[in-house]
Scaffold this motif. Structure first.
Motif, PDB file in Angstrom:
ATOM      1  N   ILE A  45       0.747  -1.163   0.003  1.00 54.88           N
ATOM      2  CA  ILE A  45      -0.011   0.010   0.077  1.00 54.88           C
ATOM      3  C   ILE A  45       0.835   1.084   0.101  1.00 54.88           C
ATOM      4  N   ARG A  49      -1.992   5.513   2.690  1.00 52.74           N
ATOM      5  CA  ARG A  49      -2.947   4.590   3.251  1.00 52.74           C
ATOM      6  C   ARG A  49      -2.793   3.619   4.316  1.00 52.74           C
ATOM      7  N   ALA A  53      -5.509   0.777   6.886  1.00 58.04           N
ATOM      8  CA  ALA A  53      -5.290  -0.668   6.411  1.00 58.04           C
ATOM      9  C   ALA A  53      -5.594  -1.646   7.217  1.00 58.04           C
TER      10      ALA A  53
END
Length: 291
Positions: A45, A49, A53
């Protein structure tokens, strides 16, 4: 490191904390930041982000553990993730190529400003990056100056492979060969020549981080006892490539604050010789114009 007392994978916060503590004192200058980058890589990712997560799976935790162990053993974060960000460009890197440093972004900024001014004047600038390595400088110049003709030169086979991966998609003309002879047929045609050659002095080798010496290619680091052996030859080569009034910029070691600009003064074909400092206030790169 990979599970709580119930056997479930540890949460993101716990992994970051454990990774940071593992890296502290192992040569990492920024253990918390390294742990964060490696966790995002293990989760596949973007760092932005991470806060959103979901809890990591067992395989992801295992991958993170492997990455932390490799980083603790001295492998650079960039080699582990396969990328380094340089200005606004994502540059692919790995073993066999010098990792681009943030300090070099300032030198590229000078070249971008010069090239942009030529574009505004209705010209199509020709830029040559000698000793391109990963191609970070050439990639940034091609990305930031629309319409510029960007050439890059590299001799080392290991670095050349990475330069191809980074520069071919960006439309940069990559030349394989010795920067003191290649590209041929372009004498007097370049508007800008930039280079970040090997410049570390062998006389100060013991002061260089063992992690750098043990992992990054030595030919990209050192250049003679005072670090200026290659630059002594690159300065006249740049003079041959540049048109009159063209801009040269090259990076150097802070210890070469006087000796690096002196190469240009002694050559006799340069004016407006100026040494510049990086964000930490250290002498870092020189610019000059071809008389």
């Amino acid at each position: 490191m990979n599970a709580d007392s119930s056997g479930r994978p540890a949460g993101l916060g716990g992994l970051l904390d454990l990774g940071s503590r593992r890296l502290a004192g192992t040569g990492s200058a920024s253990p918390a930041a390294d742990a964060r980058v490696l966790l995002c890589h293990a989760l596949d990712i973007e760092p932005s982000r991470l806060i959103l997560a979901p809890p990591p799976g067992v395989d992801q935790v295992g991958r993170f553990r492997e990455l932390i162990a490799a980083r603790a053993a001295g492998t650079p974060v960039q080699y582990l993730t396969g990328e380094a960000w340089f200005r606004s460009e994502r540059i692919e890197v790995g073993p066999g190529v010098f990792i681009p440093r943030p300090e070099t972004e300032l030198l590229v900024g000078e070249a971008v400003a010069e090239a942009a001014a030529l574009v505004r004047a209705g010209e199509t600038p020709t830029i040559i990056d000698l000793c391109t390595g990963s191609g970070a400088m050439a990639a940034s110049l091609a990305g930031e100056v629309a319409g510029a003709r960007v050439h890059a030169v590299e001799l080392d086979p290991g670095a050349l492979a990475w330069a191809r991966r980074n520069l071919t998609p960006r439309g940069v003309t990559l030349h394989e060969g010795d920067a003191l002879r290649v590209p041929e047929g372009m004498e007097g045609l370049a508007d800008i020549v930039v280079t970040n050659p090997p410049y570390l002095p062998l006389a100060g080798r013991e002061q260089i981080s063992r992690q750098v010496i043990d992992t990054e290619p030595e030919p990209a680091l050192f250049s003679g006892l005072d670090g200026l052996d290659l630059l002594r030859d690159l300065v006249p080569r740049a003079a041959a490539l540049l048109r009159h009034g063209g801009l040269l910029g090259f990076e150097h070691d802070p210890a070469q604050e006087d000796s690096a600009p002196a190469l240009l003064a002694d050559d006799g074909r340069w004016e407006q010789i100026e040494d510049h400092r990086d964000l930490a206030g250290r002498s870092r790169y020189v610019t000059a114009r071809r008389t």
